[in-house]
Every structure is written in C-alpha cells, then in structure tokens.
Design a protein around this motif. Structure first.
Motif, PDB file in Angstrom:
ATOM      1  N   GLY A  37      50.919 -22.573 -57.436  1.00  0.00           N
ATOM      2  CA  GLY A  37      50.536 -23.929 -56.959  1.00  0.00           C
ATOM      3  C   GLY A  37      48.869 -24.172 -57.222  1.00  0.00           C
ATOM      4  N   VAL A  38      48.253 -22.985 -56.792  1.00  0.00           N
ATOM      5  CA  VAL A  38      46.567 -23.086 -56.909  1.00  0.00           C
ATOM      6  C   VAL A  38      46.319 -22.832 -58.160  1.00  0.00           C
ATOM      7  CG1 VAL A  38      44.744 -21.900 -56.235  1.00  0.00           C
ATOM      8  CG2 VAL A  38      46.551 -22.340 -54.477  1.00  0.00           C
ATOM      9  N   GLY A  39      47.100 -22.197 -59.074  1.00  0.00           N
ATOM     10  CA  GLY A  39      46.726 -21.959 -60.480  1.00  0.00           C
ATOM     11  C   GLY A  39      47.075 -23.235 -61.218  1.00  0.00           C
ATOM     12  N   ALA A  40      47.971 -24.019 -60.909  1.00  0.00           N
ATOM     13  CA  ALA A  40      48.248 -25.366 -61.533  1.00  0.00           C
ATOM     14  C   ALA A  40      47.227 -26.188 -61.053  1.00  0.00           C
ATOM     15  CB  ALA A  40      49.679 -25.869 -61.232  1.00  0.00           C
ATOM     16  N   VAL A 345      45.686 -23.054 -65.029  1.00  0.00           N
ATOM     17  CA  VAL A 345      46.167 -24.146 -65.008  1.00  0.00           C
ATOM     18  C   VAL A 345      47.089 -24.484 -66.194  1.00  0.00           C
ATOM     19  CG1 VAL A 345      45.901 -26.595 -65.024  1.00  0.00           C
ATOM     20  CG2 VAL A 345      44.458 -25.403 -63.820  1.00  0.00           C
ATOM     21  N   LEU A 346      46.514 -23.909 -67.466  1.00  0.00           N
ATOM     22  CA  LEU A 346      47.187 -24.078 -68.624  1.00  0.00           C
ATOM     23  C   LEU A 346      48.667 -23.098 -68.617  1.00  0.00           C
ATOM     24  CD1 LEU A 346      47.441 -25.305 -71.462  1.00  0.00           C
ATOM     25  CD2 LEU A 346      45.793 -23.415 -72.194  1.00  0.00           C
ATOM     26  N   LEU A 347      48.318 -21.851 -68.128  1.00  0.00           N
ATOM     27  CA  LEU A 347      49.537 -21.237 -67.843  1.00  0.00           C
ATOM     28  C   LEU A 347      50.626 -21.710 -67.214  1.00  0.00           C
ATOM     29  CD1 LEU A 347      50.295 -18.041 -68.335  1.00  0.00           C
ATOM     30  CD2 LEU A 347      49.489 -17.660 -66.086  1.00  0.00           C
ATOM     31  N   VAL A 348      50.390 -22.448 -65.771  1.00  0.00           N
ATOM     32  CA  VAL A 348      51.319 -22.873 -65.079  1.00  0.00           C
ATOM     33  C   VAL A 348      51.973 -24.241 -65.616  1.00  0.00           C
ATOM     34  CG1 VAL A 348      51.868 -23.746 -62.732  1.00  0.00           C
ATOM     35  CG2 VAL A 348      50.279 -21.662 -62.983  1.00  0.00           C
ATOM     36  N   MET A 349      51.155 -24.870 -66.373  1.00  0.00           N
ATOM     37  CA  MET A 349      51.770 -26.104 -66.700  1.00  0.00           C
ATOM     38  C   MET A 349      52.575 -25.941 -67.792  1.00  0.00           C
ATOM     39  SD  MET A 349      48.733 -28.977 -66.375  1.00  0.00           S
ATOM     40  CE  MET A 349      49.958 -30.349 -66.349  1.00  0.00           C
ATOM     41  N   MET A 350      52.247 -24.990 -68.838  1.00  0.00           N
ATOM     42  CA  MET A 350      53.095 -24.583 -70.129  1.00  0.00           C
ATOM     43  C   MET A 350      54.271 -23.735 -69.541  1.00  0.00           C
ATOM     44  SD  MET A 350      50.470 -23.902 -73.152  1.00  0.00           S
ATOM     45  CE  MET A 350      51.708 -23.498 -74.204  1.00  0.00           C
ATOM     46  N   LEU A 351      54.186 -22.926 -68.324  1.00  0.00           N
ATOM     47  CA  LEU A 351      55.479 -22.333 -67.575  1.00  0.00           C
ATOM     48  C   LEU A 351      56.457 -23.327 -67.312  1.00  0.00           C
ATOM     49  CD1 LEU A 351      56.074 -19.361 -66.854  1.00  0.00           C
ATOM     50  CD2 LEU A 351      54.957 -20.021 -64.581  1.00  0.00           C
ATOM     51  N   SER A 352      56.215 -24.424 -66.559  1.00  0.00           N
ATOM     52  CA  SER A 352      56.936 -25.314 -66.142  1.00  0.00           C
ATOM     53  C   SER A 352      57.612 -26.273 -67.070  1.00  0.00           C
ATOM     54  CB  SER A 352      56.105 -26.301 -65.097  1.00  0.00           C
ATOM     55  OG  SER A 352      55.264 -25.676 -64.193  1.00  0.00           O
ATOM     56  N   GLN A 353      57.142 -26.690 -68.139  1.00  0.00           N
ATOM     57  CA  GLN A 353      57.607 -27.708 -69.125  1.00  0.00           C
ATOM     58  C   GLN A 353      58.912 -27.110 -69.641  1.00  0.00           C
ATOM     59  OE1 GLN A 353      56.206 -30.506 -71.435  1.00  0.00           O
ATOM     60  NE2 GLN A 353      58.251 -30.465 -72.228  1.00  0.00           N
ATOM     61  N   PRO A 354      59.353 -25.786 -70.070  1.00  0.00           N
ATOM     62  CA  PRO A 354      60.598 -25.379 -70.645  1.00  0.00           C
ATOM     63  C   PRO A 354      61.513 -25.444 -69.661  1.00  0.00           C
ATOM     64  CG  PRO A 354      58.779 -24.141 -71.508  1.00  0.00           C
ATOM     65  CD  PRO A 354      58.138 -24.902 -70.374  1.00  0.00           C
ATOM     66  N   ARG A 355      61.262 -25.239 -68.218  1.00  0.00           N
ATOM     67  CA  ARG A 355      62.226 -25.166 -67.226  1.00  0.00           C
ATOM     68  C   ARG A 355      62.748 -26.434 -66.821  1.00  0.00           C
ATOM     69  NH1 ARG A 355      59.323 -21.159 -67.821  1.00  0.00           N
ATOM     70  NH2 ARG A 355      60.140 -19.037 -67.123  1.00  0.00           N
ATOM     71  N   VAL A 356      61.696 -27.621 -67.280  1.00  0.00           N
ATOM     72  CA  VAL A 356      62.483 -28.904 -66.933  1.00  0.00           C
ATOM     73  C   VAL A 356      63.570 -29.300 -68.036  1.00  0.00           C
ATOM     74  CG1 VAL A 356      61.929 -31.483 -67.081  1.00  0.00           C
ATOM     75  CG2 VAL A 356      60.496 -29.671 -65.742  1.00  0.00           C
ATOM     76  N   MET A 357      63.142 -28.761 -69.388  1.00  0.00           N
ATOM     77  CA  MET A 357      63.997 -28.839 -70.285  1.00  0.00           C
ATOM     78  C   MET A 357      65.364 -28.054 -70.397  1.00  0.00           C
ATOM     79  SD  MET A 357      62.272 -31.291 -71.988  1.00  0.00           S
ATOM     80  CE  MET A 357      63.131 -31.380 -73.624  1.00  0.00           C
ATOM     81  N   LEU A 358      65.113 -27.029 -69.711  1.00  0.00           N
ATOM     82  CA  LEU A 358      66.189 -26.084 -69.417  1.00  0.00           C
ATOM     83  C   LEU A 358      67.397 -26.928 -68.586  1.00  0.00           C
ATOM     84  CD1 LEU A 358      67.638 -23.430 -69.345  1.00  0.00           C
ATOM     85  CD2 LEU A 358      66.409 -22.882 -67.519  1.00  0.00           C
ATOM     86  N   ALA A 359      66.800 -27.534 -67.639  1.00  0.00           N
ATOM     87  CA  ALA A 359      67.654 -28.127 -66.597  1.00  0.00           C
ATOM     88  C   ALA A 359      68.311 -29.362 -67.467  1.00  0.00           C
ATOM     89  CB  ALA A 359      66.728 -28.755 -65.388  1.00  0.00           C
ATOM     90  N   MET A 360      67.514 -30.033 -68.275  1.00  0.00           N
ATOM     91  CA  MET A 360      68.038 -31.243 -69.027  1.00  0.00           C
ATOM     92  C   MET A 360      69.218 -30.684 -70.049  1.00  0.00           C
ATOM     93  SD  MET A 360      64.459 -33.212 -69.678  1.00  0.00           S
ATOM     94  CE  MET A 360      65.222 -34.722 -69.962  1.00  0.00           C
ATOM     95  N   ALA A 361      68.954 -29.524 -70.556  1.00  0.00           N
ATOM     96  CA  ALA A 361      69.733 -28.931 -71.577  1.00  0.00           C
ATOM     97  C   ALA A 361      71.079 -28.429 -70.871  1.00  0.00           C
ATOM     98  CB  ALA A 361      69.124 -27.888 -72.257  1.00  0.00           C
ATOM     99  N   ARG A 362      70.910 -28.192 -69.703  1.00  0.00           N
ATOM    100  CA  ARG A 362      72.477 -27.969 -69.033  1.00  0.00           C
ATOM    101  C   ARG A 362      73.129 -29.085 -68.763  1.00  0.00           C
ATOM    102  NH1 ARG A 362      69.472 -23.855 -64.399  1.00  0.00           N
ATOM    103  NH2 ARG A 362      69.715 -21.908 -65.403  1.00  0.00           N
ATOM    104  N   ASP A 363      72.529 -30.177 -68.562  1.00  0.00           N
ATOM    105  CA  ASP A 363      73.175 -31.502 -68.290  1.00  0.00           C
ATOM    106  C   ASP A 363      73.769 -31.838 -69.744  1.00  0.00           C
ATOM    107  OD1 ASP A 363      72.983 -31.186 -65.689  1.00  0.00           O
ATOM    108  OD2 ASP A 363      71.130 -32.230 -65.567  1.00  0.00           O
ATOM    109  N   GLY A 364      73.296 -31.526 -70.721  1.00  0.00           N
ATOM    110  CA  GLY A 364      73.705 -31.908 -72.235  1.00  0.00           C
ATOM    111  C   GLY A 364      72.730 -33.133 -72.753  1.00  0.00           C
ATOM    112  N   LEU A 365      71.913 -33.436 -71.923  1.00  0.00           N
ATOM    113  CA  LEU A 365      70.875 -34.551 -72.230  1.00  0.00           C
ATOM    114  C   LEU A 365      70.104 -34.311 -73.790  1.00  0.00           C
ATOM    115  CD1 LEU A 365      70.133 -36.107 -68.888  1.00  0.00           C
ATOM    116  CD2 LEU A 365      72.121 -36.424 -70.174  1.00  0.00           C
TER     117      LEU A 365
END
Length: 517
Positions: A37-40, A345-365
């Motif tokens: 969190g602090v890193g982001a 900050v760049l590390l954490v933000m780029m770490l988070s984006q694929p995990r949102v897409m992972l959740a959306m992929a699990r839902d087939g969206l």
C-alpha cells in the motif's frame, strides 16, 4: 425474471473459483500488504504532483487539499476493507460490485480499474523518467533531447510538439518492472518492501531537515487562489478560474492531487495472495493510507515553507527546493529516494492490473485463455502482465503527463463512489453476512465517501468527463460484443433456471458464517 445484466454473483461461487490450479499463492502477511500500500501511494504524489498543484492551483493551501483528498480515500478505504474481509479473492472493487450490484456495474468498475492501473502506471513512468534524468544530470550525463519526453504535450486544452520522439527512460523502466512481475509475487513484494524502506527514510529526511529551512513568510498568502474551486461539468460554481476557464483553489487542487492517493486499493487486489485475508487486508489498507496521509501533509508544508509557491519547480519540486535554499548536496539523496519511491509505485500498480483482468477472465468477460492464464512455475498471470507492460510502455513513451493524470483521477473517483454505494446495498440486502471487518460509523461513512468523491469529480476540468464517457463507451462495446456472450454468470443462471425453474438473477447468495458449506 430479473434483468440478467444485473445478476449478482453468489459468494459461494466466488470462493469456489479459488480452488484448484488456477488460484494464486498465499504468501503475503500484514507487513507486506501494508508495504504494498505504501509502495503504491508514496511516490509520484510527493515527488511530482505537489509542485504542479501548489504552483498552478492552491499555493500553501495544498496542505488542506491533501486533507480533503485523504478524507475521501479514508472513507473509501474503510469500505474496501469491509469487502476485502468478506470476499478474499482477486479483483478488488470489481469483485465487490459483482457480488452486490450485478454484472453490468461490475464490468463498469472493472473497466475503470483498467484505466486506473494501466493509464496510472504510464503516468508514474513519466514521473520516473524526469527524476531519472535529473539524477544522472548530477553526474553531467544527459540523454539526447529526442529520447527524453513524449512527442507532444497538452497545455490548456491544446496540443503542442515537444521536439522529442519518445520517452525512452519510461519505456525501459516499464520493461524492467514487467520482467520482475512475471517472475513472481513473493519476489516482487520483497523488492517493493526494500524500496519502501529507502523512500520512507528519504521522506523523513525531507521533513526533518526541511524544517530548519522554512520561511513562514512563504505561507502568506496561505490560499492565493482561494479555498473553493468547485465546478460542474466545467462550469465553475465557486472560486477563481485561470485564463482557460479552469477552476482554481484548494478544492480544485484536491481533485488534481487525488492521484497521489491512488494505489491504496491495490492492497485489496491481492486478497487472494494474503495469508489471512480477513485480518491482514484491512490492516494493510488502513495502515498504509493513514501513514501516507500524514506524510503528504508534512511534506507539502515543508515544500511550500521552503520555497514560495509561484517559484516551485513543477518537474522535480522537492529536490529543486533543497537546491534553491543552498542544500545542493541533498539533491543526490532526494533524487535517489524519488527514483526508488516512484519505482515502487510503478511496481505495485503494474502488479495489480493483471489481477483485475484475472478476475474478469474467470467470469468470462474477457478471454480466459489469455487473461486467466497462470504460469505453471511462477503462479503469476504472466500473459496479461506482459500485455500490461506493452500497454504501459506505449502510453508512457508517446502520451503527455497532463493528459494521462487527469484521465486516471476521474475513473478512480467513479470506482470509489460505486464501492461506497455497494457497502450500503450489501448492508441492506445481506445484513447477516459474516463481516470480519465492519466499516466504522456506517451508514454515515459510506455516504460521506460518496459525497466527497462526487465533489472532487465535478471539480475536475470538463474534458475529463468527455474522456471518461469515451472510455466507458469503448468498455461497453467490448462487454456487449464479447463479455456478455461469454459470461460465466449468464450460463450459471441459465443452468440454475433450467434445474429449478426459478431465476437466480439478482440473487447475491451471500450467506452468513461459512459460505463454503
């Protein structure tokens, strides 16, 4: 039959998806989550945006701007913490919206998170590039002018050429971070924790040493542009305006520097990787946000006290302030800390984006074969991480900083409004659901979060609303063209309807106590 666009995802189904080979590894404790969190959060806000906001919008009243933006984020953070403890899976606000507001709202907020993390990462990469050039300049090393910036800038509603071809340092740091993220979450978190320690030490140095060089006269006038700055779709309601008709003042500054707080919600995207998510994720969110708010206010007080607001360097404000008061030896240390801070900050933000897409992929969206692919060895969403890196590098290398930063703010504020509203809805529709962490002061806290975030949204320049609507239009085209037809929830609802003869669309199925039983 309820509208399938608003079918809500049962919590039992969410938890079921975490089983098997496609789940992420639980390796993060409260300290690592707080460090994420602090890193982001600490980075671009302190080392870049303080200069722009104080110089152009607020003057010394920047301190109050950070208070207002911090309040909005604290209210939203408490709502995030409640959901993260209830639904400890990847996806952050996207997952919460799916369980409470339905699929269409989930898609909207997920698409907003893509905007926040993807475009936000490009903005941060820009800031890294400027501080890197400032740092190597200490050693009299200079890159060719054609490789130091985006090819055009965006000033007061107009595009202007910069004489550069591409921002090469921004592209290089993006490629390095992408490689680290593909290797693994534990390695990424450890690297981030090291960088957090370094940048916190530098921030404390700035506060402690800077105190001795404050000139109280620089705080007068405290609010040269006033305390207002509220507008409605570009029409200023209260306060001053600049030559381009844009609002000025403390509240206007709060809307701009809101970007400095973006990232605390990234903690919730890693709930699936937390060892004890019910406890650790709320601790990580609240701890990181409160700590960063205090540091932001302190640094803004130091900066505007050391240098008169209209003489602040907008590109590297902190290091330049120390240079202006004669502490040239501190430039090396501050520039190094800024580079470290912005990198995390760049590390954490780029770490988070694929995990949102992972959740959306699990839902087939979005296509599961690509965005849902988890590396067999590293257990990371490697394909979407590489795609994110390419997306960020392209924008960071070619698009101007101002254009990117404003676009991120309004999308994130909309996501926060939806999360705060979702807490109120969930409390009403599922009052008996197990909540290991509960929002303090509900329903007042979520309502205040909604109101302050809306106030900041309306205080942004009018063109930001146009960009948001264009972004949402692109998202709707993807959803109705692909996501709706491949929705797992759509098939799940249809199967349940065929089995029982009753529609489950609109049912949350958030059960009390152990929802897996």
């Amino acid at each position: 039959m309820a509208n399938p666009l608003f079918a809500r995802k049962p919590l039992a189904l969410l938890l079921e998806e975490m089983k098997g080979e496609n789940r992420l590894r639980r390796v993060l404790g409260p300290v690592q989550l707080s460090a994420l969190g602090v890193g982001a959060i600490i980075g671009t806000g302190i080392f870049v945006l303080t200069g722009i906001a104080a110089h152009d919008k607020t003057g010394p009243a920047l301190m109050l701007s950070f208070v207002v933006s911090g309040l909005a984020c604290i209210f939203a953070a408490l709502c995030y913490a409640e959901f993260a403890s209830m639904v400890p899976v990847a996806g952050s606000a996207y997952t919460y919206a799916y369980a409470t507001l339905g699929e269409l709202f989930a898609w909207i907020i997920g698409w907003d998170l893509v905007l926040e993390y993807g475009v936000g990462s490009a903005t941060v990469a820009h800031g890294w590039s400027h501080y890197f050039q400032d740092f190597i300049g200490i050693f009299h090393i200079h890159l060719p002018g054609t490789l130091t910036n985006a090819p055009f800038d965006f000033v007061q509603g107009h595009f202007a050429r910069t004489g550069s071809i591409v921002d090469l340092p921004a592209i290089v740091i993006t490629a390095i971070i992408t490689t680290v993220l593909v290797i693994g979450i534990k390695e990424s978190a450890s690297l981030n924790a090291t960088m957090v320690i370094i940048k916190l030490a530098v921030v404390v140095f700035v506060i402690v040493v800077g105190c001795f060089y404050i000139n109280p006269a620089n705080w007068h006038p405290f609010a040269p542009y006033g305390f207002a700055g509220v507008s409605f779709f570009g029409k200023t309601l209260f306060g001053q305006t600049d030559s381009g008709g844009q609002p000025l003042g403390m509240l206007s500054g709060a809307a701009i520097i809101f970007f400095a707080y973006i990232g605390f919600d990234s903690v919730s995207t890693h709930a699936e990787e937390a060892k004890r998510p019910n406890r650790d994720v709320p601790i990580g969110i609240v701890t990181s946000l409160v700590l960063c708010t205090v540091l932001y206010i302190a640094v803004s007080a130091i900066l505007t006290g050391m240098v008169r607001y209209d003489q602040i360097d907008i590109n590297a404000p902190v290091s330049a302030a120390f240079r202006q008061v004669g502490l040239t030896w501190a430039q090396f240390l501050i520039s190094l800390g800024a580079l470290t801070g912005i990198t995390s900050v760049l590390l954490v933000m780029m770490l988070s984006q694929p995990r949102v897409m992972l959740a959306m992929a699990r839902d087939g969206l979005v296509p599961k074969s690509f965005f849902g692919a988890v590396h067999e060895k590293f257990r990371t969403p490697w394909k979407s991480t590489i795609l994110t890196g390419c997306f960020v590098a392209l924008m960071a290398g070619l698009l101007p900083l101002r254009l990117l930063a404003d676009l991120v703010n309004i999308g994130t504020l909309l996501a926060f409004v939806i999360v705060c509203a979702a807490v109120l809805i969930m409390r009403r529709t599922n009052p008996d659901a197990e909540r290991p962490f509960r929002v303090w002061g509900a329903p007042v806290t979520p309502i205040l979060g909604i109101l302050i975030c809306l106030l900041l949204m309306f205080s942004l320049p009018a063109e930001n609303w146009l960009r948001l609507f264009v972004w949402l239009a692109i998202g709707f085209a993807i959803y109705f063209g692909y996501g709706r037809n491949h929705s797992v929830m759509k098939n799940y609802t249809a199967a349940e309807l065929a089995r029982s003869g009753a529609s489950l669309a609109g049912a949350t199925d958030v059960r009390p106590k152990d929802p897996r039983k």
